[in-house]
Design a protein around this motif. Sequence first.
Motif, mmCIF file in Angstrom:
data_model
loop_
_atom_site.group_PDB
_atom_site.id
_atom_site.type_symbol
_atom_site.label_atom_id
_atom_site.label_comp_id
_atom_site.label_asym_id
_atom_site.label_seq_id
_atom_site.Cartn_x
_atom_site.Cartn_y
_atom_site.Cartn_z
ATOM 1 N N ASP A 1 0.837 -1.210 0.000
ATOM 2 C CA ASP A 1 0.000 0.000 0.000
ATOM 3 C C ASP A 1 0.874 1.264 0.000
ATOM 4 O OD1 ASP A 1 -1.686 2.105 0.501
ATOM 5 O OD2 ASP A 1 -2.702 1.191 2.212
ATOM 6 N N GLY A 2 1.311 1.652 -1.183
ATOM 7 C CA GLY A 2 2.168 2.828 -1.309
ATOM 8 C C GLY A 2 1.496 4.104 -0.836
ATOM 9 N N ALA A 3 0.177 4.198 -1.030
ATOM 10 C CA ALA A 3 -0.530 5.415 -0.618
ATOM 11 C C ALA A 3 -0.362 5.644 0.883
ATOM 12 C CB ALA A 3 -2.007 5.311 -0.994
ATOM 13 N N THR A 4 -0.241 4.571 1.647
ATOM 14 C CA THR A 4 -0.038 4.687 3.091
ATOM 15 C C THR A 4 1.444 4.656 3.463
ATOM 16 O OG1 THR A 4 -2.135 3.561 3.465
ATOM 17 C CG2 THR A 4 -0.608 3.631 5.322
ATOM 18 N N LEU A 5 2.184 3.656 2.964
ATOM 19 C CA LEU A 5 3.538 3.410 3.469
ATOM 20 C C LEU A 5 4.633 4.251 2.810
ATOM 21 C CD1 LEU A 5 3.327 -0.468 3.978
ATOM 22 C CD2 LEU A 5 3.038 1.339 5.682
ATOM 23 N N ASN A 6 4.396 4.756 1.593
ATOM 24 C CA ASN A 6 5.435 5.572 0.943
ATOM 25 C C ASN A 6 5.761 6.810 1.766
ATOM 26 O OD1 ASN A 6 5.530 3.774 -1.128
ATOM 27 N ND2 ASN A 6 4.541 5.082 -2.659
ATOM 28 N N ALA A 7 4.751 7.295 2.515
ATOM 29 C CA ALA A 7 4.960 8.515 3.295
ATOM 30 C C ALA A 7 5.732 8.230 4.585
ATOM 31 C CB ALA A 7 3.612 9.149 3.625
ATOM 32 N N GLU A 8 5.838 6.963 4.967
ATOM 33 C CA GLU A 8 6.521 6.610 6.213
ATOM 34 C C GLU A 8 8.006 6.408 5.938
ATOM 35 O OE1 GLU A 8 4.807 7.084 8.601
ATOM 36 O OE2 GLU A 8 2.763 6.346 8.387
#
Length: 163
Positions: free
Chosen positions: A94-101
């Motif tokens: 889930d890049g939409a969630t985890l890319n920001a982390e």
Amino acid sequence: MRFHVWISVLLVVTLAGAAGCRKHAETAKGDPLLTAYDTEVDWTDAQHVIPLSYEQAQGKRIFYQQCVWCHADATPAGPSNRSNLTPVPPLLNDGATLNAESDEYMLNIVTLGGTAMGKSAMMPPYGRMLSTGEIRSVIAFARAIAQPSYQPPARAGSQYSAK
Ligand code: HEC
């Protein structure tokens, strides 16, 4: 005269051989799938096969042993437990969630567990089971399969977050 013919034949054979080798090397270099340690079929597009580096391939192995039960919809044993959990854990891709982390935040939550990071206690701590290198490899695998795809931070310092 004869000598010249032989020299020409030799030259042709040598050149052809060299060209053949070069061509082979180019194909191997051009297609990342041929030099990958392992691959993962894109969870969002079965036609897209993602090449994995050595580290990402180690992470894939660990993911399918430890994390798949809660961070994927299908597991080697059938449907996953994911939809039964509240909050529903993000899919590992889930890049939409985890890319920001940041990598550091990901390392911390996997090492210390959800409670330590203000998240659900259903996220277990893996610090005593997996080495830091193993956890980093799972993160590398997550980055490799992320959709939308993951872009590493431009500046080295920006990966550190207080989160
Ligand atoms: C028993 C189910 C379970 C297992 C097994 C599990 N997780 Fe989790 N995970 C969760 C839950 C629940 C959350 C928290 C979701 C929330 O609070 O929003 C979570 C959160 C996370 C997060 C943070 C997501 C975010 O948006 O902050 C990461 C990263 C993560 N897990 C990675 C892993 C990895 C890697 C493994 C395997 C080594 C793993 N998890 C194993 C259930 C699980």
